[in-house]
Design a protein around this motif. Structure first.
Motif, PDB file in Angstrom:
ATOM      1  N   ILE A 201       0.939  -1.113   0.060  1.00 39.48           N
ATOM      2  CA  ILE A 201      -0.120  -0.018   0.015  1.00 39.48           C
ATOM      3  C   ILE A 201       0.966   1.254  -0.033  1.00 39.48           C
ATOM      4  CG2 ILE A 201      -1.789   1.380   1.268  1.00 39.48           C
ATOM      5  CD1 ILE A 201      -2.859  -1.287   2.343  1.00 39.48           C
ATOM      6  N   ARG A 202       1.840   1.241   0.794  1.00 42.52           N
ATOM      7  CA  ARG A 202       2.730   2.669   0.845  1.00 42.52           C
ATOM      8  C   ARG A 202       3.539   2.514  -0.635  1.00 42.52           C
ATOM      9  NH1 ARG A 202       3.601   0.816   6.526  1.00 42.52           N
ATOM     10  NH2 ARG A 202       3.191   2.343   7.949  1.00 42.52           N
ATOM     11  N   CYS A 203       4.098   1.553  -1.125  1.00 43.93           N
ATOM     12  CA  CYS A 203       4.447   1.517  -2.480  1.00 43.93           C
ATOM     13  C   CYS A 203       3.701   2.257  -3.459  1.00 43.93           C
ATOM     14  CB  CYS A 203       5.105   0.334  -2.888  1.00 43.93           C
ATOM     15  SG  CYS A 203       6.565  -0.201  -2.279  1.00 43.93           S
ATOM     16  N   PHE A 204       2.337   1.773  -3.493  1.00 45.22           N
ATOM     17  CA  PHE A 204       1.199   2.171  -4.598  1.00 45.22           C
ATOM     18  C   PHE A 204       0.898   3.910  -4.165  1.00 45.22           C
ATOM     19  CE2 PHE A 204      -2.960   2.939  -6.304  1.00 45.22           C
ATOM     20  CZ  PHE A 204      -2.819   2.125  -7.350  1.00 45.22           C
ATOM     21  N   LYS A 205       0.867   4.467  -2.858  1.00 45.52           N
ATOM     22  CA  LYS A 205       0.564   5.500  -2.546  1.00 45.52           C
ATOM     23  C   LYS A 205       1.757   6.338  -2.849  1.00 45.52           C
ATOM     24  CE  LYS A 205      -1.678   8.416   1.047  1.00 45.52           C
ATOM     25  NZ  LYS A 205      -2.214   8.440   2.296  1.00 45.52           N
ATOM     26  N   GLN A 206       3.029   5.968  -2.627  1.00 45.87           N
ATOM     27  CA  GLN A 206       3.824   6.964  -3.048  1.00 45.87           C
ATOM     28  C   GLN A 206       3.988   7.295  -4.472  1.00 45.87           C
ATOM     29  OE1 GLN A 206       7.822   6.279  -1.099  1.00 45.87           O
ATOM     30  NE2 GLN A 206       8.514   5.550  -3.195  1.00 45.87           N
ATOM     31  N   THR A 207       3.516   6.237  -5.374  1.00 45.16           N
ATOM     32  CA  THR A 207       3.943   6.250  -6.599  1.00 45.16           C
ATOM     33  C   THR A 207       2.537   7.086  -7.328  1.00 45.16           C
ATOM     34  OG1 THR A 207       5.021   4.251  -6.802  1.00 45.16           O
ATOM     35  CG2 THR A 207       4.127   4.981  -8.738  1.00 45.16           C
TER      36      THR A 207
END
Length: 272
Positions: A201-207
């Motif tokens: 989730i953090r990777c998706f939101k960062q991107t």
């Protein structure tokens, strides 16, 4: 008259979210819990009032709007109201897939956690659980609660997205795009992409600037708008694009577009 008002109100249900055995919302004015134990973890926030309780024969207190109560499985506890107005509470009963029983001993000494971020996340999870069809969001929010509880009980801190973030985000977006109607669980996505749920989730939101459950809802709203403009009935559209029912579509559509699907269909001429 005040004496005519109900002294107790309760709502309880079991959501289709892995790890949550029961959701329990209640308002008590004169109920006192006898000493008892649970097989599950009891994660509670107070919305109003104060409680006094004993855990493993040590007394504690908590007031609404502040801390989080975490009562471990297998440990005797009781509970009672402190004031005449009683208390309002929301409980999540969590199984061992969220917190292993081996951490119970660490929770006995400090059952009241003064953690504003954790409390906000629990409040957001309850809001998602109230509505059928928001399972992906609820599962995502539970994963961050689990992570935060592990910080308190096991001193495990979350991993920061690194160079793999864009790759994982792209792969998750492709997966969501291929499953817009059917949907998927966070657990399934994490297993498919071999990543921890919160890290994913953090990777998706960062991107992409928003969490994956919000991205999926937006894709469904986009599809719903096209179908409504083509003349399809809202109930049919809800089923076609992947919402739980028409009420589920109405709630998200109104939040995104500013009007209900039916009014949108009546007032638009295709020039939006």
């Amino acid at each position: 008259m005040a004496s005519d008002r109900p002294r107790t109100s309760i709502r309880a249900w079991r959501p289709s979210v892995p790890g949550i055995a029961e959701v329990f919302h209640a308002h008590f004015t004169d109920h006192a819990y006898p000493a008892h134990t649970h097989d599950t973890w009891d994660l509670m926030i107070l919305d109003d009032g104060s409680v006094d309780f004993a855990l493993d024969r040590r007394r504690h207190g908590a007031a609404g709007g502040a801390g989080v109560l975490l009562l471990p499985p297998g440990v005797p506890h009781d509970g009672r109201t402190v004031t005449a107005s009683g208390f309002r509470k929301r409980n999540l009963y969590l199984d061992a897939s969220v917190l292993p029983h081996r951490l119970a001993g660490r929770a006995v000494d400090t059952p009241v956690l003064n953690d504003g971020l954790l409390r906000r996340r629990i409040d957001q999870l309850h809001a998602a659980l109230v509505h059928a069809g928001d399972g992906f969001e609820a599962e995502s929010r539970l994963s961050f609660i689990r992570e935060r509880l592990h910080v308190h009980l096991a001193a495990l801190h979350p991993r920061t997205p690194g160079r793999e973030a864009n790759r994982l985000a792209t792969e998750l977006r492709q997966l969501l795009d291929s499953r817009t109607h059917k949907g998927l669980s966070l657990r399934e996505a994490a297993a498919t992409l071999h990543a921890h749920p919160t890290h994913l989730i953090r990777c998706f939101k960062q991107t992409y600037g928003l969490p994956p459950h919000a991205y999926l809802t937006g894709k469904r709203i986009e599809h719903a708008r096209r179908l409504l403009l083509a003349g399809h009935r809202p109930a049919e559209v809800a089923a076609t694009v992947g919402f739980h029912d028409q009420a589920h579509l109405n709630r998200h559509f109104t939040r995104h577009v500013g009007t209900t699907p039916a009014r949108y269909q009546l007032k638009t001429d295709g020039a939006l």
